[in-house]
Design an enzyme around this catalytic site. Structure first.
Site, PDB file in Angstrom:
ATOM      1  N   SER A 250       0.805  -1.223   0.000  1.00 50.15           N
ATOM      2  CA  SER A 250       0.000   0.000   0.000  1.00 50.15           C
ATOM      3  C   SER A 250       0.834   1.267   0.000  1.00 50.15           C
ATOM      4  O   SER A 250       0.318   2.340  -0.319  1.00 50.15           O
ATOM      5  CB  SER A 250      -0.927   0.028   1.217  1.00 50.15           C
ATOM      6  OG  SER A 250      -0.160   0.010   2.407  1.00 50.15           O
TER       7      SER A 250
ATOM      8  N   ASP B 259      -4.054   8.235   7.200  1.00 47.66           N
ATOM      9  CA  ASP B 259      -4.825   7.305   8.021  1.00 47.66           C
ATOM     10  C   ASP B 259      -3.852   6.670   9.011  1.00 47.66           C
ATOM     11  O   ASP B 259      -2.682   7.064   9.060  1.00 47.66           O
ATOM     12  CB  ASP B 259      -5.622   6.289   7.180  1.00 47.66           C
ATOM     13  CG  ASP B 259      -4.746   5.267   6.458  1.00 47.66           C
ATOM     14  OD1 ASP B 259      -3.544   5.166   6.773  1.00 47.66           O
ATOM     15  OD2 ASP B 259      -5.280   4.556   5.578  1.00 47.66           O
TER      16      ASP B 259
ATOM     17  N   HIS C 119      -0.792   5.184   6.966  1.00 47.14           N
ATOM     18  CA  HIS C 119      -0.204   5.735   5.743  1.00 47.14           C
ATOM     19  C   HIS C 119      -0.024   7.246   5.805  1.00 47.14           C
ATOM     20  O   HIS C 119      -0.906   7.954   6.279  1.00 47.14           O
ATOM     21  CB  HIS C 119      -1.114   5.405   4.552  1.00 47.14           C
ATOM     22  CG  HIS C 119      -1.386   3.944   4.401  1.00 47.14           C
ATOM     23  ND1 HIS C 119      -2.556   3.358   4.825  1.00 47.14           N
ATOM     24  CD2 HIS C 119      -0.622   2.943   3.912  1.00 47.14           C
ATOM     25  CE1 HIS C 119      -2.508   2.049   4.585  1.00 47.14           C
ATOM     26  NE2 HIS C 119      -1.337   1.769   4.038  1.00 47.14           N
TER      27      HIS C 119
END
Ligand SMILES: *[C@@H]1O[C@H](CO)[C@@H](O)[C@H](O)[C@H]1NC(C)=O
Length: 350
Positions: A35, A325, A328
């Site tokens: 991610s 978040d 991240h």
């Protein structure tokens, strides 16, 4: 006899440097990983780990939630732009792109994946070996599109970036019993470094020459991990940071070994740890107000579907936050990290 002026010599020198620079430029950016660099592949696979809904992407071009785990771009988008290529790297599984779009940069990354096959199974995402299978398919498509000779040139002059590994520890080793009953953390790191070695050897054999291996971030300082450290007032988890530093040393040793073993290989380690740690400890120097909680929701645990656009606690200005978040960084942090890599580890490719 008139000597050429010093400024004339400088101008000639600059032109020569410019020529050298243009010649050495990379043709394309090809991304593998998780991610930290996924630009939307998870939108097209059956996993719960997605981010193609608001508020993700709210500061992206057109406010579009692309499946990047950020309010804007991920570091590889910034790197691509810094190399004079496109501003965003298309996700390979996105059917709205064609091989023409992928010929100057493509992303095979999948959020939630790891070096270890077991990690990718936790959230049913794309394992690293499968990313390589997609890359092989991409090579064939590129050859059909550009012809063998031109395609091979693009593939050998591309910059390959692998950014992966955090999930192997935080989603797998430290939360599930399987690997931790099998390996000490030291042996698990060696196991992962062995997979990194195989991966690099494999893409080298497929034609890759310019490769950047990304180290682990200070993963004990991710807001989600800090939230589990409530007893210590949400301080960074020192144990996880130590593992990240130890693993990065192993990757550095691997880089040195492989550069000797594989002729013509230019492999570098891009280590985000020191810069990100510095930002987290000195957020104010970069105009950030918050480094221990994220922008989304309460900032303590929200990620993916828990990061909900109706949460009234979500911050209004993500540029004040290091993290978007609980796992991240924000677009702004990603830009700083990418810019740092471009000026340090990746400078040899410019
Ligand atoms: C991961 O799975 C693939 C496909 O089954 C296999 O080829 C590979 O050897 C596995 N990797 C490890 C380290 O077990």
């Amino acid at each position: 006899m008139a000597l050429p002026s010093i400024s004339f010599i400088l101008i000639i020198f600059q032109i020569l440097l410019q020529l050298l620079k243009t010649e050495a430029k990379v043709s394309s950016i090809i991304v593998f990983g998780d991610s930290s660099v996924d630009s939307g592949n998870n939108n097209y696979i059956p996993t719960v780990l997605k981010s193609n809904f608001r508020p993700y992407g709210r500061d992206f071009d057109g406010g579009k939630a692309t499946g990047r785990f950020s309010n804007g771009r991920v570091p590889t988008d910034f790197i691509s732009e810094a190399f004079g290529l496109k501003k965003t790297l298309p996700a390979y599984l996105d059917p709205s792109y064609t091989i023409k779009d992928f010929s100057t940069g493509v992303c095979f990354a999948s959020a939630g994946t790891g070096y270890d096959n077991v990690t990718s199974k936790v959230l049913s995402v794309i394992p690293l070996w499968k990313e390589v299978e997609y890359y092989k398919e991409y090579q064939n498509r590129l050859r059909d599109y550009l012809g063998n000779e031109k395609a091979d040139e693009v593939l050998s002059e591309a910059l390959y970036i692998l950014s992966i590994g955090t999930n192997d520890f935080l989603e797998n080793y430290y939360v599930l019993p399987h690997r931790s009953s099998q390996f000490s953390v030291e042996d698990y790191q060696k196991f992962l470094a062995g997979i990194a070695r195989n991966f690099i050897t494999q893409i080298y054999e497929l034609g890759a020459r310019k490769i950047s291996l990304t180290g682990l971030p200070p993963m004990g300082c991710l807001p989600l991990e800090r939230t589990t450290n409530l007893a210590s007032k949400r301080e960074c988890i020192a144990k996880y940071n130590k593992v990240a530093m130890d693993f990065n040393q192993k990757l550095q040793a691997l880089v040195e070994t492989l550069n000797k073993e594989l002729s013509g290989l230019q492999l570098v380690l891009s280590n985000p740890y020191p810069m990100l740690y510095f930002i987290i400890r000195n957020p104010g120097s970069f105009g950030f107000d918050h480094a221990s909680v994220a922008c989304c929701g309460t900032g303590m645990y929200e990620m993916s579907y828990l990061c909900d656009q109706n949460n009234p606690l979500t911050c209004s200005d993500a540029n004040k936050f290091v993290f978007w978040d609980s796992f991240h960084p924000t677009d702004k942090t990603n830009g700083i990290l990418a810019n740092y890599a471009v000026r340090t580890s990746l400078a040899v490719f410019q």
